[in-house]
Scaffold this active site. Structure first.
Site, PDB file in Angstrom:
ATOM      1  N   LYS A 124       0.826  -1.214   0.000  1.00 14.07           N
ATOM      2  CA  LYS A 124       0.000   0.000   0.000  1.00 14.07           C
ATOM      3  C   LYS A 124       0.858   1.261   0.000  1.00 14.07           C
ATOM      4  O   LYS A 124       0.609   2.180  -0.779  1.00 14.07           O
ATOM      5  CB  LYS A 124      -0.927   0.033   1.234  1.00 14.07           C
ATOM      6  CG  LYS A 124      -1.924  -1.099   1.303  1.00 14.07           C
ATOM      7  CD  LYS A 124      -2.921  -0.913   2.442  1.00 14.07           C
ATOM      8  CE  LYS A 124      -2.266  -0.880   3.807  1.00 14.07           C
ATOM      9  NZ  LYS A 124      -1.721  -2.170   4.261  1.00 14.07           N
TER      10      LYS A 124
ATOM     11  N   ARG B  75     -10.033   1.021   9.152  1.00  8.33           N
ATOM     12  CA  ARG B  75      -9.510  -0.288   9.518  1.00  8.33           C
ATOM     13  C   ARG B  75     -10.524  -1.066  10.338  1.00  8.33           C
ATOM     14  O   ARG B  75     -10.263  -2.202  10.693  1.00  8.33           O
ATOM     15  CB  ARG B  75      -8.301  -0.050  10.415  1.00  8.33           C
ATOM     16  CG  ARG B  75      -6.981  -0.561   9.894  1.00  8.33           C
ATOM     17  CD  ARG B  75      -6.005  -0.287  11.019  1.00  8.33           C
ATOM     18  NE  ARG B  75      -4.692  -0.757  10.811  1.00  8.33           N
ATOM     19  CZ  ARG B  75      -3.779  -0.174  10.057  1.00  8.33           C
ATOM     20  NH1 ARG B  75      -4.070   0.900   9.376  1.00  8.33           N
ATOM     21  NH2 ARG B  75      -2.577  -0.683   9.982  1.00  8.33           N
TER      22      ARG B  75
ATOM     23  N   ARG C 235      11.543  -5.829   5.135  1.00  3.70           N
ATOM     24  CA  ARG C 235      11.196  -4.424   4.911  1.00  3.70           C
ATOM     25  C   ARG C 235      12.050  -3.490   5.764  1.00  3.70           C
ATOM     26  O   ARG C 235      12.267  -3.708   6.941  1.00  3.70           O
ATOM     27  CB  ARG C 235       9.728  -4.193   5.244  1.00  3.70           C
ATOM     28  CG  ARG C 235       9.350  -2.713   5.214  1.00  3.70           C
ATOM     29  CD  ARG C 235       7.886  -2.489   5.157  1.00  3.70           C
ATOM     30  NE  ARG C 235       7.218  -2.747   6.414  1.00  3.70           N
ATOM     31  CZ  ARG C 235       5.905  -2.623   6.585  1.00  3.70           C
ATOM     32  NH1 ARG C 235       5.140  -2.279   5.564  1.00  3.70           N
ATOM     33  NH2 ARG C 235       5.353  -2.866   7.746  1.00  3.70           N
TER      34      ARG C 235
ATOM     35  N   ARG D  86      11.339  -1.097  11.053  1.00  3.94           N
ATOM     36  CA  ARG D  86      10.308  -0.561  11.934  1.00  3.94           C
ATOM     37  C   ARG D  86      10.252  -1.361  13.226  1.00  3.94           C
ATOM     38  O   ARG D  86      10.400  -2.575  13.197  1.00  3.94           O
ATOM     39  CB  ARG D  86       8.950  -0.624  11.235  1.00  3.94           C
ATOM     40  CG  ARG D  86       8.620   0.646  10.496  1.00  3.94           C
ATOM     41  CD  ARG D  86       7.425   0.524   9.605  1.00  3.94           C
ATOM     42  NE  ARG D  86       6.241  -0.075  10.209  1.00  3.94           N
ATOM     43  CZ  ARG D  86       5.062  -0.174   9.591  1.00  3.94           C
ATOM     44  NH1 ARG D  86       4.919   0.316   8.366  1.00  3.94           N
ATOM     45  NH2 ARG D  86       4.043  -0.734  10.171  1.00  3.94           N
TER      46      ARG D  86
ATOM     47  N   ARG E 168      -0.724  -8.129  14.018  1.00  6.84           N
ATOM     48  CA  ARG E 168      -1.344  -7.198  13.064  1.00  6.84           C
ATOM     49  C   ARG E 168      -2.112  -7.942  11.980  1.00  6.84           C
ATOM     50  O   ARG E 168      -3.188  -7.531  11.566  1.00  6.84           O
ATOM     51  CB  ARG E 168      -0.276  -6.296  12.440  1.00  6.84           C
ATOM     52  CG  ARG E 168       0.025  -5.071  13.305  1.00  6.84           C
ATOM     53  CD  ARG E 168       1.489  -4.672  13.276  1.00  6.84           C
ATOM     54  NE  ARG E 168       1.949  -4.294  11.972  1.00  6.84           N
ATOM     55  CZ  ARG E 168       3.200  -4.476  11.540  1.00  6.84           C
ATOM     56  NH1 ARG E 168       4.090  -5.029  12.322  1.00  6.84           N
ATOM     57  NH2 ARG E 168       3.538  -4.079  10.343  1.00  6.84           N
TER      58      ARG E 168
HETATM   59  P1  ATP Z   1       1.792  -1.580   6.492  1.00 11.24           P
HETATM   60  O1  ATP Z   1       2.681  -2.724   6.792  1.00 11.24           O
HETATM   61  O2  ATP Z   1       1.097  -1.732   5.187  1.00 11.24           O
HETATM   62  O3  ATP Z   1       2.433  -0.263   6.688  1.00 11.24           O
HETATM   63  P2  ATP Z   1       0.640  -1.703   9.076  1.00 11.24           P
HETATM   64  O4  ATP Z   1      -0.745  -1.984   9.529  1.00 11.24           O
HETATM   65  O5  ATP Z   1       1.687  -2.604   9.560  1.00 11.24           O
HETATM   66  O6  ATP Z   1       0.582  -1.670   7.512  1.00 11.24           O
HETATM   67  P3  ATP Z   1       0.592   1.153   9.378  1.00 11.24           P
HETATM   68  O7  ATP Z   1      -0.589   1.264   8.516  1.00 11.24           O
HETATM   69  O8  ATP Z   1       1.774   1.944   9.055  1.00 11.24           O
HETATM   70  O9  ATP Z   1       1.143  -0.299   9.482  1.00 11.24           O
HETATM   71  O10 ATP Z   1       0.115   1.424  10.876  1.00 11.24           O
HETATM   72  C1  ATP Z   1       1.001   1.236  11.954  1.00 11.24           C
HETATM   73  C2  ATP Z   1       0.216   1.114  13.242  1.00 11.24           C
HETATM   74  O11 ATP Z   1      -0.490   2.332  13.487  1.00 11.24           O
HETATM   75  C3  ATP Z   1      -0.848   0.032  13.262  1.00 11.24           C
HETATM   76  O12 ATP Z   1      -0.335  -1.253  13.569  1.00 11.24           O
HETATM   77  C4  ATP Z   1      -1.787   0.569  14.356  1.00 11.24           C
HETATM   78  O13 ATP Z   1      -1.257   0.360  15.639  1.00 11.24           O
HETATM   79  C5  ATP Z   1      -1.763   2.068  14.092  1.00 11.24           C
HETATM   80  N1  ATP Z   1      -2.832   2.495  13.157  1.00 11.24           N
HETATM   81  C6  ATP Z   1      -2.662   2.996  11.906  1.00 11.24           C
HETATM   82  N2  ATP Z   1      -3.844   3.273  11.335  1.00 11.24           N
HETATM   83  C7  ATP Z   1      -4.789   2.947  12.247  1.00 11.24           C
HETATM   84  C8  ATP Z   1      -6.225   2.975  12.239  1.00 11.24           C
HETATM   85  N3  ATP Z   1      -6.917   3.423  11.178  1.00 11.24           N
HETATM   86  N4  ATP Z   1      -6.868   2.544  13.350  1.00 11.24           N
HETATM   87  C9  ATP Z   1      -6.199   2.108  14.419  1.00 11.24           C
HETATM   88  N5  ATP Z   1      -4.858   2.035  14.499  1.00 11.24           N
HETATM   89  C10 ATP Z   1      -4.150   2.448  13.419  1.00 11.24           C
HETATM   90 MG    MG Z   2       1.978   1.197   5.300  1.00  8.39          MG
END
Ligand code: ATP
Ligand code: MG
Length: 230
Positions: free
Chosen positions: A17, A93, A132, A164, A175
Site C-alpha cells: 500500500k 480499519r 522491509r 520498523r 497485526r
Molecule cells: P503496512 O505494513 O502496510 O504499513 P501496518 O498496519 O503494519 O501496515 P501502518 O498502517 O503503518 O502499518 O500502521 C502502523 C500502526 O499504526 C498500526 O499497527 C496501528 O497500531 C496504528 N494504526 C494505523 N492506522 C490505524 C487505524 N486506522 N486505526 C487504528 N490504528 C491504526
Molecule cells: Mg503502510
C-alpha cells in the site's frame, strides 16, 4: 489539468500500500494520507497522541476509533484534500471507522471514487515484512537483501533507513490477525456499497500500479467496479 481522485486502499500489512500510494499520489496529484505515517510522526515528535500511540503500535494493536476518526476528519478537511481529493492508506480499519467516513463524505458531498483491495496472500506478505526497511524521515520503503552497509541512508531524503519497531515476528502476526478480524469485513462492506475493486498485488510494482490506475480510471469514467477487477 490532471483530474484528482478520492481513493481508499485496503490490503494486508506489507501488501504494498505504501509503495503504490506514493506513486498514485504523484499520478493524481493528491495527498497520500497514511495514518501509520501520521502516527509514527506523532511518536517522533513526542506529542500527546504519540505518547499514547507508541506502545500500542509497537505491540501491533489498534488505536481507538474515536482518536483515529478525529485525526482523519481533520486531515480530510484541509484545502488540498477538499479540492483535489486524497488517497487513504491505513484508514478505515474497522467498521466503526468506515461508518464514520461514509457519514463524513456524505456531509461533504464528496463520496469516494473507489475502494481498492490490494490483494496479497498472508504467506507472501510475511516474506516481504521481514525484509522491509523504512526511512525514518519520509517513510520510503526498501527491501533489505542482507548486503547493506551500516548507516543506510534514504535515496529520496537522506534520512536513516531502519527496520520498523513493529516489524517483529510477534507484532507482525498480531497485526495480520487483527487485519483478518477487524479490517477484512470491510471488503464485504464496500462490495455491498458497490465501491470495491480487487486488484492482484502480486508482481512487479510497475505492473501493479498500471492495474490500479486502469481500474481507478475506469471507475471514474463510470464503468462498473467488477469490470476493473481480476
Ligand atoms: P503496512 O505494513 O502496510 O504499513 P501496518 O498496519 O503494519 O501496515 P501502518 O498502517 O503503518 O502499518 O500502521 C502502523 C500502526 O499504526 C498500526 O499497527 C496501528 O497500531 C496504528 N494504526 C494505523 N492506522 C490505524 C487505524 N486506522 N486505526 C487504528 N490504528 C491504526
Ligand atoms: Mg503502510
Amino acid at each position: 489539468m490532471i483530474p484528482g481522485a478520492r481513493l481508499i486502499i485496503l490490503g494486508r500489512q506489507g501488501a504494498g500500500k505504501g509503495t503504490q500510494c506514493t506513486r498514485l499520489s504523484r499520478h493524481y496529484v493528491v495527498p497520500h494520507i497514511s495514518t501509520g505515517d501520521m502516527l509514527r510522526a506523532a511518536v517522533r515528535e513526542g506529542t500527546e497522541l504519540g505518547k499514547t500511540a507508541k506502545a500500542i503500535i509497537d505491540d501491533g494493536g489498534l488505536i481507538g476509533d474515536e482518536i483515529m476518526i478525529g485525526l482523519v476528519k481533520e486531515r480530510l478537511s484541509r484545502g488540498d484534500a477538499m479540492s483535489r481529493g486524497y488517497i487513504l492508506d491505513g484508514f478505515p480499519r474497522t467498521v466503526g471507522q468506515a461508518d464514520a467516513l461514509v457519514e463524513f463524505t456524505a456531509e461533504q458531498g464528496r463520496m469516494v471514487d473507489v475502494v481498492i483491495d490490494l490483494d496479497v496472500p498472508r504467506e507472501r506478505v510475511l516474506e516481504r515484512l521481514s525484509s522491509r526497511r523504512v526511512c525514518r524521515d519520509c517513510g520510503t520503503n526498501y527491501t533489505a537483501t542482507g548486503t547493506e552497509r551500516n548507516g543506510w541512508s534514504c535515496d529520496v531524503c537522506g534520512g536513516d533507513v531502519v527496520q520498523r519497531e513493529d516489524d517483529t515476528p510477534e507484532s507482525i502476526s498480531r497485526r495480520l490477525d487483527l487485519y483478518e478480524s477487524q479490517t477484512e469485513p470491510l471488503i464485504a462492506y464496500y462490495e455491498e456499497r458497490n465501491e470495491l475493486v480487487v486488484i492482484d498485488g502480486f508482481g512487479h510494482p510497475d505492473d501493479v500500479l498500471a492495474r490500479m490506475i486502469g481500474a481507478i480510471d475506469l471507475r471514474k469514467r463510470g464503468g462498473s467496479a467488477a469490470a476493473g477487477s481480476r
